[in-house]
Scaffold this motif. Sequence first.
Motif, PDB file in Angstrom:
ATOM      1  N   SER A  24      28.636  23.053  18.155  1.00 51.89           N
ATOM      2  CA  SER A  24      28.733  22.271  17.390  1.00 51.89           C
ATOM      3  C   SER A  24      27.717  20.968  17.743  1.00 51.89           C
ATOM      4  O   SER A  24      28.006  20.040  16.968  1.00 51.89           O
ATOM      5  CB  SER A  24      30.000  21.378  17.405  1.00 51.89           C
ATOM      6  OG  SER A  24      30.801  21.200  18.684  1.00 51.89           O
ATOM      7  N   HIS A  25      27.451  20.909  19.428  1.00 53.43           N
ATOM      8  CA  HIS A  25      26.332  20.278  19.162  1.00 53.43           C
ATOM      9  C   HIS A  25      24.161  20.889  19.397  1.00 53.43           C
ATOM     10  O   HIS A  25      24.605  21.742  19.434  1.00 53.43           O
ATOM     11  CB  HIS A  25      26.510  20.189  21.256  1.00 53.43           C
ATOM     12  CG  HIS A  25      25.602  18.927  21.424  1.00 53.43           C
ATOM     13  ND1 HIS A  25      24.521  18.761  21.300  1.00 53.43           N
ATOM     14  CD2 HIS A  25      25.494  17.611  22.004  1.00 53.43           C
ATOM     15  CE1 HIS A  25      23.688  17.388  21.681  1.00 53.43           C
ATOM     16  NE2 HIS A  25      25.442  16.843  22.324  1.00 53.43           N
ATOM     17  N   HIS A  64      24.586  22.314  28.465  1.00 57.39           N
ATOM     18  CA  HIS A  64      24.765  22.844  27.860  1.00 57.39           C
ATOM     19  C   HIS A  64      24.859  24.451  27.899  1.00 57.39           C
ATOM     20  O   HIS A  64      25.166  24.888  27.468  1.00 57.39           O
ATOM     21  CB  HIS A  64      23.695  22.034  26.421  1.00 57.39           C
ATOM     22  CG  HIS A  64      23.466  20.967  26.185  1.00 57.39           C
ATOM     23  ND1 HIS A  64      25.217  20.404  25.354  1.00 57.39           N
ATOM     24  CD2 HIS A  64      23.075  19.808  26.325  1.00 57.39           C
ATOM     25  CE1 HIS A  64      24.424  19.596  25.199  1.00 57.39           C
ATOM     26  NE2 HIS A  64      23.540  18.823  26.189  1.00 57.39           N
TER      27      HIS A  64
END
Length: 102
Positions: A24-25, A64
């Motif tokens: 989603s990023h 991340h």
Amino acid sequence: MVTAHQRALEQDDRRLALLCKALSHPVRVQILRYVLRHPGCIVNQIVLHMPEDGPHAQSTISQHLRVLREAGLLETYDDGAAVCHYVNPDSLVWLREYLEQL
């Protein structure tokens, strides 16, 4: 009573949600794309190839990467002091097949 089939669907739905959350990023999508094209890369290589307007702090990229690993999209192996990253192809195949069934 919940059947085994219903439990399996619920488990698959949770896995799909986890994978979607990990993707989603936009930076995580960029990282996944880079690692897919450069298997065995290390964090410093990923940092150097982020877009100009992207994050360039190794700590941010590492966070991340952790999310992608926890979702099962990335795997790692140690090569001496370096941690090398590669995409888990089984997760991508599962994601593609599951989305096609929706």
